[in-house]
Design an enzyme around this catalytic site. Structure first.
Site, PDB file in Angstrom:
ATOM      1  CD  GLU A  40      -2.343   1.265   2.987  1.00  0.00           C
ATOM      2  OE1 GLU A  40      -3.506   1.841   2.838  1.00  0.00           O
ATOM      3  OE2 GLU A  40      -1.852   0.797   3.665  1.00  0.00           O
ATOM      4  CE  LYS A 111      -7.109   1.486   3.740  1.00  0.00           C
ATOM      5  NZ  LYS A 111      -6.030   2.142   4.355  1.00  0.00           N
ATOM      6  CB  CYS A 146      -4.007  -1.277   4.629  1.00  0.00           C
ATOM      7  SG  CYS A 146      -2.748  -1.102   6.249  1.00  0.00           S
TER       8      CYS A 146
END
Length: 264
Positions: A40, A111, A146
């Site tokens: 990421e 995300k 994440c």
């Protein structure tokens, strides 16, 4: 299937462009792999909030083009990790890209779960709204980034959409490394899927990164795990084990709550 997880280090003294070129060189070294995965926000650093505005790029910007060429040069499927995307309306997103071995963009994932508890990424970036899967010849990838790892309903949704290999691209802090390993194994076991979770090494804006990229099989067994420093983690795995595991221990068929039972 052969996968390479590139646990690249983020050094604040290295320019973003220099790191792009270094990442491309690392990808070139994985010729012969089927899939390469980066972490990421490796161009800028996941916790380098002060640099997000200055380093934001359009979807098809320098990171996109460098990674597309790297995928084509190496002849690999490439999950290029994520970068700070600036949309046409000015909104910033934490966006991951996947490229084919020909260098064509196969998917972009924004995300969904933003980290920060009303600061940092949580207020600086927009939230993605769509689950994203990518069909490879050998397996179907489900994309996550994440903090998404803490939300099991997202991964169940990816499985319902056909994913059997779950990719987690992260910039996970060292102080919560135990959670990283535990959650990667939990997502693999509960979804009877492979989990390929790759993090960064180094320090982002003073936050030490966990490293310890990990590959977990559908039974929760760790097939490979990196250390704390920059490293390329190579692993071979058999995507057919997902269907075999789900047939041998058909827990997903017994679901009573939530989404419809997945395709098995």
């Amino acid at each position: 299937m052969r996968a390479s997880l590139i646990q690249i280090a983020v050094d604040p003294d290295e320019s973003v462009n220099a790191r792009r070129q270094r990442a491309a060189s690392l990808i070139a070294g994985r010729h012969g792999a089927d899939l390469v995965v980066l972490p990421e926000l490796w161009p800028v650093g996941a916790f380098a909030y002060a640099d997000f505005e200055d380093e934001a790029e359009p979807l098809q910007g320098p990171t996109h083009d460098t990674m597309a060429k790297a995928a084509a040069d190496a002849g690999v499927w490439l999950h290029a990790g994520s970068f700070v995307e600036r949309a046409a309306d000015g909104t910033l997103y934490n966006t991951s890209l996947v490229f084919t071995p020909e260098g064509e963009r196969a998917a972009a994932y924004r995300k969904i779960h933003r980290f920060g508890f009303d600061k940092g990424e949580a207020v600086m970036m927009g939230a993605g709204e769509e689950l994203v899967t990518v069909a490879l010849p050998q397996t179907t990838l489900g994309l996550a980034t994440c903090y998404d790892l803490r939300f099991p309903e997202m991964f169940r949704g990816l499985v319902d959409a056909g994913a059997d290999t779950l990719i987690v691209s992260a910039g996970w802090p060292e102080r919560r490394r135990a959670h990283w390993t535990l959650l990667a194994q939990a997502r693999a076991v509960e979804n009877q899927s492979y989990v390929l979770a790759v993090g960064t090494a180094g320090t982002h804006a003073g936050v030490q990164q966990a490293g310890h990229s990990i590959v977990v099989d559908p039974w929760g067994e760790v097939l490979a795990e990196a250390g704390a420093d920059e490293e390329v983690l190579d692993v071979e795995f058999d995507p057919a084990r997902v269907a075999a595991t789900r047939e041998q221990f058909p827990a997903l068929k017994d679901r009573r709550l939530g989404l419809a039972p997945p395709r098995l």
